[in-house]
Scaffold this active site. Sequence first.
Site, mmCIF file in Angstrom:
data_model
loop_
_atom_site.group_PDB
_atom_site.id
_atom_site.type_symbol
_atom_site.label_atom_id
_atom_site.label_comp_id
_atom_site.label_asym_id
_atom_site.label_seq_id
_atom_site.Cartn_x
_atom_site.Cartn_y
_atom_site.Cartn_z
ATOM 1 N N ILE A 13 53.037 19.388 62.381
ATOM 2 C CA ILE A 13 53.387 18.017 61.951
ATOM 3 C C ILE A 13 53.813 17.181 63.156
ATOM 4 N N SER A 86 59.136 27.844 61.256
ATOM 5 C CA SER A 86 58.773 27.182 59.997
ATOM 6 C C SER A 86 58.113 28.081 58.952
ATOM 7 N N THR A 126 63.087 19.867 54.572
ATOM 8 C CA THR A 126 62.045 20.375 53.667
ATOM 9 C C THR A 126 62.532 20.392 52.224
ATOM 10 N N ASP A 127 61.589 20.318 51.296
ATOM 11 C CA ASP A 127 61.962 20.420 49.869
ATOM 12 C C ASP A 127 62.460 21.818 49.524
ATOM 13 N N GLU A 128 62.211 22.794 50.429
ATOM 14 C CA GLU A 128 62.634 24.164 50.116
ATOM 15 C C GLU A 128 64.153 24.293 50.047
ATOM 16 N N TYR A 154 64.487 31.204 55.878
ATOM 17 C CA TYR A 154 63.988 29.925 56.404
ATOM 18 C C TYR A 154 64.673 28.749 55.698
ATOM 19 N N LEU A 194 49.060 28.886 54.118
ATOM 20 C CA LEU A 194 48.047 29.110 53.084
ATOM 21 C C LEU A 194 46.698 28.432 53.365
ATOM 22 N N PRO A 209 43.918 36.660 50.949
ATOM 23 C CA PRO A 209 45.062 37.345 50.329
ATOM 24 C C PRO A 209 45.954 36.385 49.518
ATOM 25 N N TYR A 211 49.080 35.847 47.072
ATOM 26 C CA TYR A 211 50.308 36.561 46.702
ATOM 27 C C TYR A 211 50.499 36.548 45.184
ATOM 28 N N ASN A 253 48.372 27.877 43.740
ATOM 29 C CA ASN A 253 47.722 28.420 44.943
ATOM 30 C C ASN A 253 46.277 28.837 44.665
ATOM 31 N N ARG A 277 55.267 37.765 47.775
ATOM 32 C CA ARG A 277 56.313 37.479 48.773
ATOM 33 C C ARG A 277 57.668 37.775 48.132
ATOM 34 N N HIS A 280 59.851 34.901 46.145
ATOM 35 C CA HIS A 280 58.840 33.830 46.152
ATOM 36 C C HIS A 280 59.205 32.656 45.232
HETATM 37 P P1 NAD Z 1 55.182 24.489 63.294
HETATM 38 O O1 NAD Z 1 55.670 25.895 63.173
HETATM 39 O O2 NAD Z 1 53.721 24.211 63.211
HETATM 40 O O3 NAD Z 1 55.691 23.869 64.679
HETATM 41 C C1 NAD Z 1 56.985 24.067 65.165
HETATM 42 C C2 NAD Z 1 57.013 23.617 66.630
HETATM 43 O O4 NAD Z 1 58.365 23.742 67.077
HETATM 44 C C3 NAD Z 1 56.146 24.451 67.556
HETATM 45 O O5 NAD Z 1 55.422 23.606 68.436
HETATM 46 C C4 NAD Z 1 57.137 25.309 68.317
HETATM 47 O O6 NAD Z 1 56.706 25.655 69.629
HETATM 48 C C5 NAD Z 1 58.344 24.388 68.356
HETATM 49 N N1 NAD Z 1 59.602 25.128 68.511
HETATM 50 C C6 NAD Z 1 60.021 26.199 67.796
HETATM 51 N N2 NAD Z 1 61.223 26.611 68.250
HETATM 52 C C7 NAD Z 1 61.574 25.771 69.262
HETATM 53 C C8 NAD Z 1 62.703 25.679 70.115
HETATM 54 N N3 NAD Z 1 63.719 26.542 70.017
HETATM 55 N N4 NAD Z 1 62.725 24.683 71.042
HETATM 56 C C9 NAD Z 1 61.697 23.819 71.150
HETATM 57 N N5 NAD Z 1 60.600 23.860 70.385
HETATM 58 C C10 NAD Z 1 60.539 24.826 69.438
HETATM 59 O O7 NAD Z 1 55.979 23.684 62.197
HETATM 60 P P2 NAD Z 1 55.508 22.462 61.263
HETATM 61 O O8 NAD Z 1 54.827 23.004 60.072
HETATM 62 O O9 NAD Z 1 54.866 21.444 62.096
HETATM 63 O O10 NAD Z 1 56.932 21.922 60.787
HETATM 64 C C11 NAD Z 1 57.650 20.980 61.562
HETATM 65 C C12 NAD Z 1 58.954 20.639 60.864
HETATM 66 O O11 NAD Z 1 58.685 20.123 59.561
HETATM 67 C C13 NAD Z 1 59.853 21.862 60.648
HETATM 68 O O12 NAD Z 1 61.179 21.456 60.878
HETATM 69 C C14 NAD Z 1 59.653 22.224 59.180
HETATM 70 O O13 NAD Z 1 60.805 22.807 58.659
HETATM 71 C C15 NAD Z 1 59.391 20.861 58.575
HETATM 72 N N6 NAD Z 1 58.537 20.822 57.374
HETATM 73 C C16 NAD Z 1 57.313 21.431 57.375
HETATM 74 C C17 NAD Z 1 56.482 21.312 56.253
HETATM 75 C C18 NAD Z 1 55.111 21.934 56.217
HETATM 76 O O14 NAD Z 1 54.460 21.908 55.168
HETATM 77 N N7 NAD Z 1 54.592 22.466 57.308
HETATM 78 C C19 NAD Z 1 56.922 20.591 55.144
HETATM 79 C C20 NAD Z 1 58.202 19.999 55.178
HETATM 80 C C21 NAD Z 1 58.985 20.127 56.304
HETATM 81 O O1 DAU Z 2 57.540 22.950 51.000
HETATM 82 C C1 DAU Z 2 57.621 22.741 52.364
HETATM 83 C C2 DAU Z 2 57.383 24.040 53.104
HETATM 84 O O2 DAU Z 2 56.020 24.365 52.956
HETATM 85 C C3 DAU Z 2 57.763 23.960 54.570
HETATM 86 O O3 DAU Z 2 59.147 23.735 54.669
HETATM 87 C C4 DAU Z 2 57.382 25.243 55.308
HETATM 88 O O4 DAU Z 2 57.635 25.095 56.695
HETATM 89 C C5 DAU Z 2 55.902 25.485 55.098
HETATM 90 O O5 DAU Z 2 55.516 26.692 55.714
HETATM 91 C C6 DAU Z 2 55.583 25.539 53.606
HETATM 92 O O6 DAU Z 2 56.175 26.702 52.985
HETATM 93 P P1 DAU Z 2 55.382 27.574 51.887
HETATM 94 O O7 DAU Z 2 55.978 28.914 51.830
HETATM 95 O O8 DAU Z 2 55.236 26.828 50.618
HETATM 96 O O9 DAU Z 2 53.920 27.582 52.600
HETATM 97 P P2 DAU Z 2 52.848 28.751 52.836
HETATM 98 O O10 DAU Z 2 51.624 28.075 53.365
HETATM 99 O O11 DAU Z 2 53.404 29.889 53.602
HETATM 100 O O12 DAU Z 2 52.544 29.250 51.366
HETATM 101 C C7 DAU Z 2 52.097 28.366 50.345
HETATM 102 C C8 DAU Z 2 51.934 29.170 49.071
HETATM 103 O O13 DAU Z 2 50.836 30.078 49.234
HETATM 104 C C9 DAU Z 2 53.126 30.032 48.732
HETATM 105 O O14 DAU Z 2 53.284 30.065 47.314
HETATM 106 C C10 DAU Z 2 52.753 31.419 49.244
HETATM 107 C C11 DAU Z 2 51.255 31.443 49.059
HETATM 108 N N1 DAU Z 2 50.491 32.269 50.040
HETATM 109 C C12 DAU Z 2 50.714 32.046 51.376
HETATM 110 C C13 DAU Z 2 50.038 32.785 52.321
HETATM 111 C C14 DAU Z 2 50.299 32.561 53.785
HETATM 112 C C15 DAU Z 2 49.548 33.188 49.612
HETATM 113 O O15 DAU Z 2 49.320 33.350 48.403
HETATM 114 N N2 DAU Z 2 48.869 33.906 50.564
HETATM 115 C C16 DAU Z 2 49.075 33.761 51.901
HETATM 116 O O16 DAU Z 2 48.445 34.491 52.697
#
Ligand code: NAD
Ligand code: DAU
Length: 340
Positions: A13, A86, A126-128, A154, A194, A209, A211, A253, A277, A280
């Site tokens: 992001i 993350s 995050t909404d989590e 997390y 996912l 895979p 879950y 999913n 998971r 979960h």
């Molecule tokens: P990501 O794992 O793709 O990227 C995380 C980045 O942070 C990486 O570039 C990593 O190198 C860097 N990083 C990790 N530890 C660090 C440290 N100690 N110092 C400096 N850099 C560091 O994560 P993302 O999916 O892009 O998520 C970004 C943010 O958004 C996170 O805070 C996550 O909680 C939040 N978020 C993610 C989602 C989602 O769906 N991916 C949804 C809601 C919120």
């Molecule tokens: O809701 C926001 C969050 O969304 C962020 O805060 C997290 O950083 C981000 O990783 C994401 O979390 P989830 O656990 O929801 O995302 P993930 O992609 O890991 O999994 C999405 C759903 O798919 C979840 O119900 C688990 C399932 N899953 C995931 C993987 C990786 C599978 O069924 N198989 C898989 O291999």
Amino acid sequence: MKTVLVTGGAGFIGSNFIYYLLRTHPEDRVVCVDCLTYAGNLSTLKDAMENPHFVFYKTDICDRDGIDRIFTVEKPDIVVNFAAESHVDRSIESPEVFLRTNILGTQVLMDACRKHGIERYHQVSTDEVYGDLPLDRPDLMFTEETPIHTSSPYSASKASADLLVQAYARTYGLPVSISRCSNNYGPYHFPEKLIPLMIANALNDKPLPVYGEGKNVRDWLYVEDHCRAIDLIMREGRPGEVYNVGGHNEMQNIEIVKLICDYLHKPYDLITYVKDRKGHDMRYAIDPTKIHRELGWLPETPFRVGIVKTIDWYLNHREWWETIISGEYRNYYERMYGNR
Ligand code: NAD
Ligand code: DAU
């Protein structure tokens, strides 16, 4: 003209946010701080590196002296903290690094903000942090008033950071804001999550895979819509406030996995149900009324459009994700999925 310091900008992001800023606010300077963990990829920022308004520091957000030096040199007006561990599955395997980066890293950044003075510190949450909702109550959604109730290491680390951010606002008067977004999808998404994992595996004719029974529900939002929301909140959102961000796009999913198979003309035989998971979360659903009412934000990318753009992006950027899945990822994949 503002200087915006973006942490975690080499991740999914954060990098999308950097490109969004450079495109929509070409007058601003963007300073990226990222220590390049397994999830950070410098090649993602290749085009940004050519922009004279962009600068990159390879620094850990927990490195107090390093962060202080960057603040001294760059004097940011706005700080947006994306840097985090993350991935929920990794947090179940090894929680410690999640507590370090997600909580202590947040503290280090806010201490620098207090010392140097900033207009706004924005925490990307995050909404989590709200836990989950039951499948049989579609009327229930997360609002900003929903109690914090976390499930995984997390989400507990992200909730702890949110509480710390609110404490810094109340105790030290730091001008903060927090956004809590649902699941994002789009370009540069690391293939442990996912959607990119299913795309990469399907393209390689590997098992998909799923879950448990695949009935868990997530509320998917195209990443650019999230970036636009954060940009609005950090500039116009009320200090001290939390804003939920979500797409009103709940899907199971298994529906997502089948849709990816259909688009890529791959057989459903690839779908493999694996052990669930631990802990979960069943369903996430965001009520984004507040950000709509106060800042006029609405999601702009319908899922059917965003998912096609995303799959096409992975088809056209094979080198980006093939490089990733050949490194540390292989060991991770074996650990996570080998005996599942
Ligand atoms: P990501 O794992 O793709 O990227 C995380 C980045 O942070 C990486 O570039 C990593 O190198 C860097 N990083 C990790 N530890 C660090 C440290 N100690 N110092 C400096 N850099 C560091 O994560 P993302 O999916 O892009 O998520 C970004 C943010 O958004 C996170 O805070 C996550 O909680 C939040 N978020 C993610 C989602 C989602 O769906 N991916 C949804 C809601 C919120
Ligand atoms: O809701 C926001 C969050 O969304 C962020 O805060 C997290 O950083 C981000 O990783 C994401 O979390 P989830 O656990 O929801 O995302 P993930 O992609 O890991 O999994 C999405 C759903 O798919 C979840 O119900 C688990 C399932 N899953 C995931 C993987 C990786 C599978 O069924 N198989 C898989 O291999």
